[in-house]
Design a protein around this motif. Structure first.
Motif, short mmCIF file in Angstrom:
data_model
loop_
_atom_site.label_atom_id
_atom_site.label_comp_id
_atom_site.label_asym_id
_atom_site.label_seq_id
_atom_site.Cartn_x
_atom_site.Cartn_y
_atom_site.Cartn_z
N CYS A 179 0.85 -1.15 -0.18
CA CYS A 179 0.25 0.00 0.04
C CYS A 179 1.12 1.36 0.14
O CYS A 179 1.78 1.36 1.08
N CYS A 187 -2.82 6.10 -1.15
CA CYS A 187 -2.77 6.63 -2.03
C CYS A 187 -4.84 7.22 -1.82
O CYS A 187 -5.30 7.70 -1.92
N CYS A 222 -8.96 3.29 -2.33
CA CYS A 222 -9.95 2.34 -2.11
C CYS A 222 -10.97 2.58 -0.72
O CYS A 222 -11.82 2.29 -0.88
N CYS A 279 -7.72 -0.29 -6.08
CA CYS A 279 -6.24 -0.55 -6.04
C CYS A 279 -4.89 0.26 -7.15
O CYS A 279 -4.62 -1.78 -8.05
#
Ligand code: SF4
Ligand code: SF4
Length: 56
Positions: free
Chosen positions: A9, A12, A15, A48
């Motif tokens: 991850c 950002c 999600c 994602c």
């Protein structure tokens, strides 16, 4: 079983915006999914850019 977000991850936030149950929040160094709120829809995995959300 709920989805989980891996260490890939990049925080950002995409999600979290798309989660229908608001199960995703910003954690320490990555986003995290609340297992009790996740309904396993898979939207986060599709959104994602780095494939961090994984079904368990
Ligand atoms: Fe939210 Fe669906 Fe991802 Fe669960 S699988 S965290 S409900 S977007
Ligand atoms: Fe992390 Fe992917 Fe969610 Fe962005 S979309 S915050 S990279 S899990």
């Amino acid at each position: 079983m709920a989805y989980q977000i891996s260490d890939e991850c990049i925080s950002c936030g995409a999600c979290a915006e798309g989660c229908p149950t608001s199960a995703i929040s910003e954690g320490d160094g990555k986003y995290v999914i609340d297992a009790d709120t996740c309904v396993d829809c898979g939207a986060c995995a599709g959104t994602c850019p780095v494939g961090a959300p994984q079904a368990n």
